[in-house]
Motif scaffolding. Structure first.
Motif, short mmCIF file in Angstrom:
data_model
loop_
_atom_site.label_atom_id
_atom_site.label_comp_id
_atom_site.label_asym_id
_atom_site.label_seq_id
_atom_site.Cartn_x
_atom_site.Cartn_y
_atom_site.Cartn_z
N ASP A 84 0.81 -1.23 0.00
CA ASP A 84 0.00 0.00 0.00
C ASP A 84 0.83 1.27 0.00
O ASP A 84 0.33 2.33 -0.40
CB ASP A 84 -0.94 0.01 1.21
N THR A 85 2.08 1.20 0.46
CA THR A 85 2.89 2.42 0.56
C THR A 85 4.22 2.32 -0.19
O THR A 85 5.07 3.20 -0.06
CB THR A 85 3.18 2.74 2.04
N THR A 86 4.43 1.27 -0.96
CA THR A 86 5.69 1.08 -1.66
C THR A 86 5.44 0.76 -3.12
O THR A 86 4.62 -0.10 -3.46
CB THR A 86 6.52 -0.04 -1.02
N VAL A 87 6.16 1.48 -3.99
CA VAL A 87 6.00 1.30 -5.43
C VAL A 87 7.38 1.11 -6.05
O VAL A 87 8.34 1.79 -5.68
CB VAL A 87 5.30 2.53 -6.05
N GLN A 88 7.46 0.19 -6.99
CA GLN A 88 8.70 0.00 -7.77
C GLN A 88 8.50 0.60 -9.16
O GLN A 88 7.52 0.29 -9.85
CB GLN A 88 9.01 -1.49 -7.88
N VAL A 89 9.42 1.48 -9.56
CA VAL A 89 9.32 2.21 -10.82
C VAL A 89 10.47 1.82 -11.73
O VAL A 89 11.63 1.83 -11.31
CB VAL A 89 9.35 3.73 -10.57
N MET A 90 10.15 1.46 -12.96
CA MET A 90 11.17 1.14 -13.96
C MET A 90 11.21 2.26 -15.00
O MET A 90 10.15 2.63 -15.57
CB MET A 90 10.88 -0.21 -14.60
N THR B 105 10.39 12.56 -7.21
CA THR B 105 9.75 13.09 -6.00
C THR B 105 8.37 12.45 -5.85
O THR B 105 7.70 12.14 -6.83
CB THR B 105 9.60 14.62 -6.06
N TRP B 106 7.95 12.28 -4.58
CA TRP B 106 6.62 11.74 -4.30
C TRP B 106 6.17 12.19 -2.92
O TRP B 106 7.01 12.52 -2.06
CB TRP B 106 6.63 10.21 -4.39
N PRO B 107 4.87 12.23 -2.66
CA PRO B 107 4.38 12.62 -1.34
C PRO B 107 4.31 11.39 -0.41
O PRO B 107 3.89 10.31 -0.83
CB PRO B 107 2.98 13.17 -1.63
N ASP B 108 4.73 11.60 0.84
CA ASP B 108 4.62 10.50 1.80
C ASP B 108 3.22 10.49 2.42
O ASP B 108 2.32 11.22 1.98
CB ASP B 108 5.71 10.60 2.87
N ALA B 109 3.02 9.68 3.45
CA ALA B 109 1.70 9.53 4.06
C ALA B 109 1.18 10.82 4.66
O ALA B 109 -0.02 11.02 4.80
CB ALA B 109 1.75 8.44 5.13
N GLN B 110 2.10 11.74 5.04
CA GLN B 110 1.70 13.04 5.59
C GLN B 110 1.66 14.12 4.51
O GLN B 110 1.59 15.31 4.81
CB GLN B 110 2.67 13.47 6.70
N ASN B 111 1.76 13.70 3.24
CA ASN B 111 1.76 14.61 2.08
C ASN B 111 2.96 15.54 2.06
O ASN B 111 2.91 16.61 1.44
CB ASN B 111 0.46 15.43 2.01
N ARG C 219 -2.68 7.16 -2.56
CA ARG C 219 -3.45 7.68 -3.70
C ARG C 219 -2.62 8.62 -4.56
O ARG C 219 -3.17 9.25 -5.47
CB ARG C 219 -4.69 8.41 -3.20
N ALA C 220 -1.36 8.74 -4.30
CA ALA C 220 -0.54 9.74 -4.98
C ALA C 220 0.26 9.11 -6.11
O ALA C 220 0.26 7.89 -6.31
CB ALA C 220 0.38 10.42 -3.98
N GLY C 221 0.97 9.96 -6.84
CA GLY C 221 1.87 9.53 -7.89
C GLY C 221 3.25 10.07 -7.64
O GLY C 221 3.62 10.38 -6.50
#
Length: 664
Positions: A588-594, A612-618, A644-646
């Motif tokens: 839910d909070t980790t994404v792998q980007v290629m 750059t990305w927003p954490d849980a506290q935006n 819900r972020a990108g």
């Protein structure tokens, strides 16, 4: 009114006292001027040179009358007037008026006396020495008559140009106050060893005074951003020919690049009796541009560059008198769009060049010779040389400029080639360090005999499917014609786009055509760059859409007010150096980007890019990406992400290259 005049006079005294410490003071003469049009040519016989009649109105300079109610389509004569003071203590100083541009013929009067004319060159800077005519301690009346009448002695020529004909004092006016000797220009040429990033700087100094043969100069070079001093030298220089020359060792330098536009400043102070007589400061950058066969190299790296052209003078409220916020907006959009290369059809405000230097966009700077005449008369060739002389004198130090443009879409028979050769030789005599190019839209027809092959870098305004050919699907066949003559040379696509309402289909067709052509260019490795046309719908005196100051061609990925169309976002994706090839949710909070760095168009190494990305506290989290050469890939894990972020991929300067989800 009296209090306002006294305050202005006090301000002038303060500014002039500052001059005494630094050697030069530049006083703005922008702001309120009196103005009157003169369609009946009354002004000459009525002696308006001594002062305008009471019915003249107040306008704000920079100014064009072609955005004024009732004068939108006026081409002819008009007059401007301004009164200014010079304090009595400056009686023995050198005084010069500087006009950044008056379109296109100007006659300058001071206190009723004609001092100078500047004709057939409405976009270049010129100076008028008023030292002997100014009355220190008294009001001085400056009057300028201006004509934008269509002319066969002007470039642009007659009505044969596809932009607006805005008349007026379209850019800044100022008064320069100096001692003697006084500096006409300082040109700095970096000579770079790319193997170790060391450089020397050849410095050329030219004075306004021809009779001075020796000078004492203090030269200081700083890093612009940090103000760190690179060197300071006091030099005694002797004139060689028309100017003074010296070479400075800069040591190891930080190279200028469109993704890392590192700038230096050079300050030259001339001394007389151990006091500053004059001082100028210019920005410059250290970068190398060269052609090797079918490749273009920037700082010793082969690159393929995406670009976009902007048509100035197109905001209906300002026309050619563009305020700086308009130019700032253009430079920011260029960077937002991943633009690395551009061109202008005519000489632009130097502030625009400053923005391209600072933000990082390469530029071909051109004189306004478009389509006609096919053969320059001796008088018009002299006009072209005058324009190149004034343009290169002003703009020589700008690292953004990689090429000078001689002409655009001028069609002539085989005898016309000699005029391009002569002008190319003339440009090279003024600047040996940059390319000199000729722009063509019939490269496919004449092949190696096309005028663009006379330039250093062959070009093609590629409009297959609109102005040429019946369908975009014919593009490969036209490229085969070009390839039959190009040999081992590079090609720059200098235009492509959809011109409405001449061609139907709207922005949807623009997107389809843009995407198709862009992929065709990307396939061909000898195409070293493309300059899409254009950023904005543009005002033009030959426009088919709108009327008056709204007369335009609908050719942009924004409208005349910079409102973005859907094609804006499509171009941004095409020009992005980075491809997002896969996004995998690990939890839910980790994404792998290629990611992959493109190896077609664009093609260049990306260094110090960030994700750059927003954490849980935006709160925004950022991570530096590895250096990626063209074609290389990277896998990055983004932890602690807001579900819900990108994320955004950004340049070192923070410009967003590409986003996920894709932003429209």
């Amino acid at each position: 009114m009296k209090n306002r005049f006294c305050c202005s006079l006090l301000l002038l005294f303060c500014l002039y006292s500052t001059y005494a410490q630094q050697g030069r003071n530049t006083i703005s003469l922008n702001g309120s001027w009196r103005f009157i049009s003169d369609s009946t040519h009354t002004g000459q016989s009525a002696n308006w040179a001594a002062g305008l009649p009471a019915k003249a109105v107040t306008v704000q300079v920079p100014h064009t009358w072609n955005v004024m109610k009732g004068l939108e389509n006026y081409s002819g004569l008009a007059w401007y007037e301004k009164t200014f003071m010079v304090p009595a203590q400056n009686r023995n100083q050198q005084l010069r008026l500087k006009f950044d541009a008056v379109y296109h013929d100007a006659v300058i009067y001071l206190n009723g006396v004609q001092l100078a004319t500047h004709t057939n060159s409405g976009y270049t800077t010129f100076y008028v020495d008023v030292t002997k005519q100014v009355k220190p301690g008294s009001p001085n009346k400056l009057v300028v008559s201006v004509s934008n009448a269509f002319s066969e002695t002007n470039l642009p020529y007659k009505k044969k140009f596809d932009w607006c004909n805005d008349g007026g004092i379209i850019r800044d006016v100022s008064l320069q106050v100096t001692g003697k000797p006084s500096i006409r220009y300082v040109h700095l040429t970096p000579v770079i060893n790319c193997a170790d990033s060391t450089a020397k700087a050849h410095v050329q100094l030219k004075l306004w005074e021809d009779d001075i043969s020796t000078v004492k100069a203090v030269v200081r070079i700083n890093e612009k951003r940090s103000n760190k001093t690179v060197l300071t030298q006091t030099l005694s220089l002797t004139k060689s020919g028309d100017d003074f020359n010296t070479t400075l060792d800069l040591g190891k330098v930080h190279l200028w690049h469109f993704n890392d536009p590192f700038l230096y400043t050079i300050q030259v102070t001339l001394q007389q009796n151990n006091q500053p007589a004059d001082q100028v400061t210019h920005n410059f950058g250290c970068r190398s541009i060269e052609l090797r066969g079918s490749q273009l190299f920037l700082n010793n790296e082969a690159v393929r560059l995406p670009g976009l052209e902007y048509m100035p003078s197109s905001h209906p409220a300002y026309g050619s008198a563009e305020p700086r916020w308009v130019m700032d907006s253009v430079a920011r959009m260029f960077k937002d769009l991943n633009v690395t290369i551009s061109r202008f059809h005519w000489q632009v405000d130097e502030y625009m060049l400053d923005q391209l230097d600072e933000k990082g966009v390469l530029l071909q700077a051109e004189i306004p010779w478009w389509q006609q005449p096919e053969h320059l008369t001796p008088q018009l060739e002299a006009v072209a040389r005058q324009q190149f002389t004034e343009m290169i004198e002003r703009d020589y130090n700008h690292p953004c400029i990689f090429a000078w443009g001689i002409s655009n879409e001028v069609h002539g028979d085989s005898l016309a080639t000699e005029q391009y050769k002569r002008l190319k030789g003339f440009v090279k005599s003024l600047d040996t360090t940059r390319l000199a190019n000729v722009v063509s839209n019939i490269t496919f027809r004449l092949k190696q005999y096309d005028a663009s092959f006379i330039g250093d870098l062959p070009t093609w305004n590629e409009y297959i499917g609109t102005w040429f050919g019946k369908s975009t699907q014919e593009t490969p066949a036209y490229f085969a014609d070009v390839e039959s003559g190009i040999g081992d040379r590079a090609l720059l696509i200098t235009e492509n786009g959809l011109c409405e309402p001449r061609f139907a289909g709207g922005d949807l067709r623009r997107i389809e055509d843009m995407t198709y052509h862009y992929h065709e260019w990307a396939k061909r490795k000898y195409i070293v760059g493309c300059i899409y046309f254009c950023l904005n719908d543009y005002r033009t005196q030959m426009g088919e859409d709108g009327a008056d100051n709204y007369k335009a061609r609908i050719h942009g990925i924004t409208d005349m007010y910079f409102k973005k169309k859907s094609s804006y976002y499509v171009f941004k994706q095409l020009a992005s150096p980075i491809l997002i090839t896969n996004v995998k949710k690990l939890n839910d909070t980790t994404v792998q980007v290629m990611l992959q760095n493109k190896n077609d168009l664009p093609s260049y190494t990306v260094t110090d890019f960030i994700i750059t990305w927003p954490d849980a506290q935006n709160k925004i989290v950022q991570q530096k990406l590895p250096t990626l050469k063209p074609g290389e890939t990277a896998t990055v894990t983004l932890a602690g992400m807001n579900a819900r972020a990108g994320f955004d991929i950004c340049t070192p300067a923070g410009y967003r290259v590409i986003s996920y989800p894709f932003v429209y």
